[in-house]
Design an enzyme around this catalytic site. Structure first.
Site, PDB file in Angstrom:
ATOM      1  N   GLU A 194      64.313 107.203  39.104  1.00 30.12           N
ATOM      2  CA  GLU A 194      64.066 108.427  39.867  1.00 30.12           C
ATOM      3  C   GLU A 194      65.186 108.713  40.876  1.00 30.12           C
ATOM      4  OE1 GLU A 194      60.295 107.683  41.662  1.00 30.12           O
ATOM      5  OE2 GLU A 194      59.214 107.627  39.758  1.00 30.12           O
TER       6      GLU A 194
ATOM      7  N   ARG B 260      68.199 113.922  59.999  1.00 29.64           N
ATOM      8  CA  ARG B 260      68.382 112.519  59.626  1.00 29.64           C
ATOM      9  C   ARG B 260      69.147 111.716  60.675  1.00 29.64           C
ATOM     10  NH1 ARG B 260      71.013 110.807  55.978  1.00 29.64           N
ATOM     11  NH2 ARG B 260      69.666 109.086  55.300  1.00 29.64           N
TER      12      ARG B 260
ATOM     13  N   TYR C 262      66.793 108.808  61.618  1.00 30.25           N
ATOM     14  CA  TYR C 262      67.165 107.548  60.982  1.00 30.25           C
ATOM     15  C   TYR C 262      68.424 106.913  61.568  1.00 30.25           C
ATOM     16  CZ  TYR C 262      64.055 109.186  57.228  1.00 30.25           C
ATOM     17  OH  TYR C 262      62.990 109.639  56.500  1.00 30.25           O
TER      18      TYR C 262
ATOM     19  N   CYS D 128      67.508 122.302  72.357  1.00 32.91           N
ATOM     20  CA  CYS D 128      67.246 121.793  73.703  1.00 32.91           C
ATOM     21  C   CYS D 128      66.743 120.358  73.594  1.00 32.91           C
ATOM     22  CB  CYS D 128      66.222 122.689  74.400  1.00 32.91           C
ATOM     23  SG  CYS D 128      66.012 122.318  76.145  1.00 32.91           S
ATOM     24  N   GLU D 129      67.652 119.463  73.233  1.00 30.43           N
ATOM     25  CA  GLU D 129      67.303 118.074  72.949  1.00 30.43           C
ATOM     26  C   GLU D 129      68.583 117.255  73.028  1.00 30.43           C
ATOM     27  OE1 GLU D 129      64.420 115.247  72.004  1.00 30.43           O
ATOM     28  OE2 GLU D 129      63.997 117.385  71.828  1.00 30.43           O
TER      29      GLU D 129
ATOM     30  N   GLY E  34      66.213 105.509  44.878  1.00 28.99           N
ATOM     31  CA  GLY E  34      66.766 104.987  46.109  1.00 28.99           C
ATOM     32  C   GLY E  34      68.234 104.640  46.034  1.00 28.99           C
TER      33      GLY E  34
ATOM     34  N   GLY F 100      67.333 110.949  43.209  1.00 28.73           N
ATOM     35  CA  GLY F 100      67.254 112.269  43.837  1.00 28.73           C
ATOM     36  C   GLY F 100      68.484 112.485  44.690  1.00 28.73           C
ATOM     37  N   ARG F 101      68.587 111.660  45.752  1.00 29.94           N
ATOM     38  CA  ARG F 101      69.740 111.704  46.639  1.00 29.94           C
ATOM     39  C   ARG F 101      71.046 111.555  45.852  1.00 29.94           C
ATOM     40  NH1 ARG F 101      69.609 109.383  51.944  1.00 29.94           N
ATOM     41  NH2 ARG F 101      67.733 108.292  51.241  1.00 29.94           N
TER      42      ARG F 101
END
Length: 461
Positions: free
Chosen positions: A318, A358, A362, A389-390, A276, A320-321
């Protein structure tokens, strides 16, 4: 303000943007902390990665395209290994996984964390040694557990009593003794978006510490003596900059280690503090360097082990990002530029929420730059949006781009290595972009672009 279902963020209108976003003195300048280490603006004004112009990349591979600076990713692996020399560093594959990246991770000496049968299949297909793979997941199926056990994965992080029963029966049937960690929900809520804060009690992951389920799970495994309980696991969230959450988490999980020792006479040899670790998406982010993280985490663990009279366990983390996120950017082609009544300028690109969900999911913030040329125009506050289309199809909510940005320009968005390609979709039946790795002026395709034929191949009606 979180994006609602419509996603338009109409409450944030005007020409100023958020308070943290400063008008740049030079709209062509790159903020080094946001970009892969080998990205520069060349003499012709175009961005280049490891010596290769983005204009050449766009010509060869099309847009949108994810561009991975391979040396940057490898150097971040080495940074973590150097900062944590006695710690098992597991790359969190959910951030981004493909066979080429698995091989890079393997070659750089990292372990690999997977959390589905598909991720495990990629890891094994790429030749990752099974003993250096950890298997996460809150609802692992029997077939997934069977594959993991038969492959000989190094550890399985158990997440429910049903999974303990399932894995115990499988181990008895196979005559093996899988190594497991118990995932503990420690009641620490990371200072992050509520959907990605994973250690508070009201969530699907792990065994509750406060309610006694974590201790019961450990006792069950020890008493049945079929699985090999190696230790405890804690993960408190994502995109975290403040180490105080890890301090509280370590204190609580090591107290459980001491409880298990006192109740069963067993001192568990491993402790996983999860990942994280945050990265810089914009200038408002200030992530810690790996060596600073290592110093702080080691101090926390040493102090808490001393207080509980525990031997310091073998630690694992851990990231990752923090490894792949800054090593990649997305390259887009501008299709339209639209000024809406002086309220906002919309720069529409040929991708969007299908290649980066994201921002909509988020309310994440990103940066962007004009990539195909330099500009002498004044900075203009713009919103980079996609082709879907959003109304919530936003890539970059607020960014200063040159006022002369126009159709046919290339725009690059940094920090897209984590959770962009891995969470990509085919919304509006848009094929997902390719991933291209660049090193020493050479580009190679590591994930090809999807085609309409790929989409139709799945449509058997």
């Amino acid at each position: 303000m979180r994006a609602h279902e419509a996603g338009a963020l109409h409450g944030e209108i005007g020409t100023r943007g958020p308070a943290w976003l400063r008008t740049p003195v030079d709209v062509n300048a790159l903020v080094p902390e946001l970009w892969p280490r080998n990205v520069r603006r060349g003499a012709d004004g175009a961005l280049a990665v490891a010596g290769l112009s983005v204009r050449d990349l766009a010509t060869e591979f099309g847009t949108p395209v994810y561009v991975l600076d391979e040396d940057d990713l490898r150097s971040r692996c080495r940074d973590f290994r150097a900062a944590f020399p006695d710690v098992d560093v597991y790359y969190a594959g959910k951030a981004f996984l493909c066979r080429a990246v698995v091989r890079m991770i393997d070659e750089e000496g990292l372990h690999l964390d997977v959390c589905s049968g598909g991720e495990l299949a990629v890891a094994l297909a790429a030749g990752m040694p099974a003993e250096r793979i950890g298997f996460h997941g809150n609802n692992k199926s029997l077939s997934e557990l069977t594959r993991a056990v038969d492959a000989g994965v190094g550890r399985i992080i158990v997440d429910s009593f049903a999974e303990i029963d399932r894995l115990t029966a499988l181990a008895r049937e196979r005559g093996v003794r899988p190594r497991v960690l118990v995932r503990v929900t420690v009641g620490v809520e990371a200072h992050t978006h509520e959907f990605i804060a994973t250690a508070h009690e009201d969530q699907k992951f792990g065994f509750s510490l406060a309610g006694g389920a974590a201790a019961a799970a450990a006792f069950k495994i020890l008493d049945e003596d079929v699985l090999e309980l190696r230790g405890l696991h804690s993960h408190i969230g994502s995109q975290i900059f403040d180490a105080s959450g890890f301090e509280v988490s370590a204190r609580r999980v090591l107290a459980l280690q001491a409880q298990i020792r006192d109740a069963r006479g067993v001192e568990l040899p491993e402790l996983d503090l999860g990942g994280g670790f945050g990265i810089a998406y914009t200038t408002q982010d200030d992530p810690a360097a790996p060596h600073d993280l290592a110093k702080r985490l080691r101090k926390i663990v040493d102090s808490e082990c001393g207080a509980e009279r525990l031997a310091v366990p073998q630690l694992s983390i851990e990231p990752g990002r923090a490894i792949v996120g800054p090593a990649m950017f997305t390259l887009y082609d501008v299709g339209t530029v639209k000024d809406v009544d002086g309220i906002r300028t919309y720069v529409s690109v040929d991708g969007g929420m299908s290649d980066n969900i994201r921002t909509a999911l988020y309310d994440a913030s990103y940066s962007a730059t004009l990539a195909s040329r330099a500009s002498a125009a004044e900075p203009m506050l713009a919103r980079v949006v996609g082709k879907h289309c959003e109304s919530g199809d936003i890539v970059v909510k607020d960014e200063f781009l040159p006022a002369d940005v126009q159709p046919g320009d290339l725009v690059a968005v940094p920090g897209t290595g984590a959770y962009c390609r891995s969470m990509a979709s085919n919304y509006n039946h848009v094929p997902r972009p390719p991933v291209v790795a660049v090193r020493d002026g050479q580009a190679r395709l590591i994930v090809r672009r999807e085609t309409e034929e790929d989409l139709l191949a799945l449509d058997v009606g």
